[in-house]
Design an enzyme around this catalytic site. Structure first.
Site, mmCIF file in Angstrom:
data_model
loop_
_atom_site.group_PDB
_atom_site.id
_atom_site.type_symbol
_atom_site.label_atom_id
_atom_site.label_comp_id
_atom_site.label_asym_id
_atom_site.label_seq_id
_atom_site.Cartn_x
_atom_site.Cartn_y
_atom_site.Cartn_z
ATOM 1 N N PRO A 141 68.882 20.893 21.888
ATOM 2 C CG PRO A 141 69.558 20.985 19.646
ATOM 3 C CD PRO A 141 68.472 21.434 20.572
ATOM 4 C CB SER A 145 68.231 17.749 33.047
ATOM 5 O OG SER A 145 68.300 16.403 32.612
ATOM 6 C CB ILE A 170 59.761 16.533 20.190
ATOM 7 C CG1 ILE A 170 60.727 17.697 20.422
ATOM 8 C CG2 ILE A 170 58.350 16.898 20.612
ATOM 9 C CD1 ILE A 170 60.945 18.033 21.898
ATOM 10 C CD GLN A 351 74.666 -12.457 34.820
ATOM 11 O OE1 GLN A 351 74.631 -11.589 33.959
ATOM 12 N NE2 GLN A 351 75.709 -13.246 34.983
ATOM 13 C CD GLU A 378 59.337 13.834 31.856
ATOM 14 O OE1 GLU A 378 59.413 14.975 32.336
ATOM 15 O OE2 GLU A 378 58.653 13.578 30.863
#
Length: 401
Positions: A141, A145, A170, A351, A378
């Site tokens: 939490p 990164s 996870i 679009q 990642e």
């Protein structure tokens, strides 16, 4: 797959899986994706699950271990080959690759690169065969990164360790038999000793997996929180037999994973482009195919340019990583550019489709939601920019010193 040998840093091929063998592997993967998975994308999306027969075929093809060494039951593909396979796998719903991606990637590679002989012999054949699904338990939490902020702890207890803490988002947690857990190590005197990596079987007392997350996209990919309440493991659970290898293992695995995410982004963007071109060529407005309108052609052109640039960047970054020429800036640059590019291509795809592109069960609507996550995991796009900028400045400063 082989480039000019005149450059000593150039990738010259994988002796374990030569080009002709790899070409056959890639053809089989491409055929599986296009003929077996694509027709069932709606089923996967609506059921939020991978059909059992597809999972069985994945295992039979050896995809649970395609990037693991042959000596442990894998196919032995290297990173340059891995990104080519990944681009094909990402042409369809990303949940299929997610099912076996952790075995080949961030979890499996930690064992390949840092595990003891005993740990490799115990787990890698099981991972390669798909009998065991691994989860990479790093994110928390308060530590996404940047793993340096993690709070999950490991303290010595007799000859083993006790883990306490929680992990978030996870992948494969509801289905995993093995968790590769990163924890902040505390010595007996209470002082910290960095980050360690521990192998924790899912049935270990005190390990609890939360409810499956409800996500914006990537239906069929199962993620959940994982909690460790006094989870005790033996000394053989420490990856590499040394708690000090943990941070290196985390960083090296995440960096490699950035190349894979970049390749996934290219595969998804290629699919969005193909869907856009097909729709533009067949849908009409006032009796005229919309692909005849120059503004629609301009959107297709922007999509094509992005996909071509992304594919070239992924291939070059993988080559640099494989040779050791660049294991930091190039993976981050590929991850940053390709994931941002995929978001733009997917937006343009919606679009081009107009209102149709906003409807469920239309592929570009799913792709639009699926690729949004790529800019987050990642390492976020913001983190990649910091890595690239900081590394360039430090390289210049080092060069002047």
């Amino acid at each position: 797959m082989t480039t000019l040998a005149s450059d000593p840093s150039t990738y010259v091929g994988n002796p374990d899986v030569p080009d002709d063998v790899f070409a056959d592997v890639l053809r089989q993967v491409t055929d599986f994706v296009r003929t077996r998975v694509v027709p069932r994308e709606t089923e996967i999306m609506t059921s939020d699950a991978i059909p059992a027969d597809l999972r069985a075929q994945v295992a039979e093809m050896g995809l649970f271990g395609y990037a693991l060494p042959q000596e442990w039951g894998g196919l032995g593909l290297d990173i340059v080959q891995d990104v080519e396979v990944t681009m094909q796998l990402a042409y369809t719903c990303l949940a299929v690759r997610s099912m076996f991606g952790t075995n080949n990637g961030i979890a499996g590679q930690v064992l390949v690169r840092y595990g003891t002989d005993e740990q490799r012999a115990r787990w890698l054949p099981e991972l390669a065969a798909g009998r065991v699904v691994a989860s990479f338990a790093l994110t928390e939490p308060g530590a996404g990164s940047d793993p340096a902020g993690m709070r999950t702890s490991a303290r010595p207890d007799g000859d083993g360790w006790v883990l306490d803490g929680s992990k978030r988002f996870i992948t494969n947690a509801p289905d995993a038999q093995l968790f590769v857990v990163f924890a902040r190590v505390h010595r007996a005197d209470g002082s910290e000793a960095g980050i360690g990596v521990f192998l924790v079987p899912a049935d270990t007392p005190g390990l609890e997996v939360g409810a499956k997350d409800a996500k914006m996209g990537q239906e069929g990919s199962r993620t959940a929180d994982v909690t460790f309440n006094g989870v005790r493991v033996g000394p053989d659970a420490v990856v590499g037999g040394d708690v000090e290898v943990g941070y290196r293992a985390a960083m090296s695995s995440v960096v490699r994973g950035r190349l894979i995410v970049a390749a996934m982004a290219v595969g998804s963007a290629q699919r969005a482009l193909d869907e856009s071109v097909a729709y533009a060529a067949s849908a009409t407005q006032g009796g005229t195919p919309i692909g005849d309108f120059q503004l629609v052609q301009a959107m297709l052109a922007d999509q094509q340019a992005g996909v071509l640039a992304g594919r070239a960047l992924v291939r070059e970054a993988a080559r640099l990583y494989a040779t050791g020429a660049d294991t930091r800036i190039a993976p981050s640059a590929a991850k940053l550019y390709c994931t941002e590019m995929a978001g733009k291509v997917a937006d343009l795809a919606v679009q081009v489709h107009g209102g149709t592109g906003y409807m469920r069960e239309v592929p570009v609507e799913r792709i639009y939601r699926d690729v949004r996550l790529m800019r987050l995991y990642e390492g976020t796009s913001e983190i990649q920019r910091l890595i690239i900028g900081r590394s360039l400045v430090r390289a210049a400063q080092t060069g002047r010193s």
